[in-house]
Write a protein that holds these residues in place. Structure first.
Motif, short mmCIF file in Angstrom:
data_model
loop_
_atom_site.label_atom_id
_atom_site.label_comp_id
_atom_site.label_asym_id
_atom_site.label_seq_id
_atom_site.Cartn_x
_atom_site.Cartn_y
_atom_site.Cartn_z
N ALA A 56 0.83 -1.20 0.00
CA ALA A 56 0.00 0.00 0.00
C ALA A 56 0.87 1.25 0.00
N ILE A 57 1.96 1.22 0.75
CA ILE A 57 2.88 2.36 0.77
C ILE A 57 3.53 2.53 -0.59
N TYR A 58 3.94 1.43 -1.19
CA TYR A 58 4.53 1.50 -2.54
C TYR A 58 3.55 2.12 -3.53
N ARG A 59 2.29 1.70 -3.45
CA ARG A 59 1.29 2.22 -4.40
C ARG A 59 1.06 3.71 -4.19
N ARG A 60 1.03 4.16 -2.93
CA ARG A 60 0.86 5.59 -2.66
C ARG A 60 2.02 6.39 -3.22
N LEU A 61 3.22 5.87 -3.05
CA LEU A 61 4.40 6.56 -3.56
C LEU A 61 4.41 6.56 -5.08
N ALA A 62 4.01 5.44 -5.68
CA ALA A 62 3.99 5.35 -7.15
C ALA A 62 3.01 6.35 -7.74
N ALA A 63 1.92 6.62 -7.01
CA ALA A 63 0.90 7.54 -7.52
C ALA A 63 1.36 8.98 -7.54
N MET A 64 2.45 9.26 -6.81
CA MET A 64 2.94 10.64 -6.76
C MET A 64 4.32 10.80 -7.38
N CYS A 65 4.71 9.83 -8.23
CA CYS A 65 6.02 9.88 -8.88
C CYS A 65 6.19 11.13 -9.75
#
Length: 246
Positions: A165-174
């Motif tokens: 979930a943390i990875y996905r949140r970070l990926a969404a703000m790349c």
């Protein structure tokens, strides 16, 4: 020594030395008035260290990281090289023995079992790299992995879901700046998550972020969540560490 002399001495190409210079692995200490590279005795010692690591199948990026560390000890490295090369010699001798037996088997002189045909082969991992990782690399990561493996299957699943979930949140703000407040809040969650599994100082956290880019294994796994995520996390982690240094 001039670049051609060093290449001939070390048994490598001039192009290889130029490449080492370009990637920051081995810079010659000086140049002539005409602009030709000149290598010192210290440069040759560094080159020897590089070639020992190369003989043990280390990637160039990792070699640069190891020998550039402030705590790198050349004598300690030589002792490790000696130990690992002896282990490699034993493995090669086993493979040579397997090859010689296979040649005899093909001639009908002996009969080998299937197990004997593959004695000495092991491409599942690089045992030499593992030892170096424990000394110079991601020991904290290994300790975290050990702690994770001791959790129950249910606990591992919950931790895995939280991590993803943390990875996905970070990926969404790349697409944002890694120093933005939103990116820093998200990467702060990652810092807190990691410290539940291990002990990461801000400096270790920063080093881990760099490893996400330098180590292809990390890059490949992280970028599955979004192209360029590993590099984004590296930059965000570096900023976070700089802001939270004691």
């Amino acid at each position: 020594m001039m670049v051609k002399e060093v290449a001939a001495l070390a048994g490598i190409s001039v192009r290889t030395l130029h490449h080492y210079d370009e990637i920051g692995l081995l810079h010659p200490s000086g140049t002539t008035e005409a602009g030709y590279r000149v290598y010192s005795e210290e440069d040759l010692e560094r080159l020897q260290q590089i070639l020992f690591f190369r003989e043990l199948d280390f990637p160039l990026k990792q070699i640069r990281e190891i020998i550039s560390r402030p705590d790198f000890d050349r004598r300690e490295a030589m002792e490790l090289h000696h130990k690992l090369l002896q282990e490699k010699r034993v493995r090669l001798e086993r493979m040579i023995d397997t090859l010689e037996k296979t040649m005899k088997h093909d001639k009908g002189e002996i009969r080998m079992t299937n197990q004997e045909k593959f004695a000495g082969f092991d491409f599942s991992s690089n045992p030499y790299e593992q030892e170096a990782r424990e000394r110079w690399g991601d020991k904290t990561v290994d300790e975290s992995n050990d702690r994770f493996n001791k959790l129950s299957k249910k606990e591992q699943g919950q931790m895995g879901e939280e991590m993803n979930a943390i990875y996905r949140r970070l990926a969404a703000m790349c697409h944002q700046s890694p120093v933005s407040d939103e990116a820093q809040r998200a990467i702060g969650e990652w810092y807190q998550f990691l410290n539940r599994m291990g002990k990461y100082s801000p400096e270790a956290f920063k080093g881990l972020g760099q490893m996400y880019v330098d180590d292809e294994r990390f890059t490949r796994n992280i970028d599955q969540f979004g192209e360029g995520l590993a590099a984004f996390m590296r930059d965000a982690m570096a900023e976070y560490a700089d802001r939270h240094q004691n």
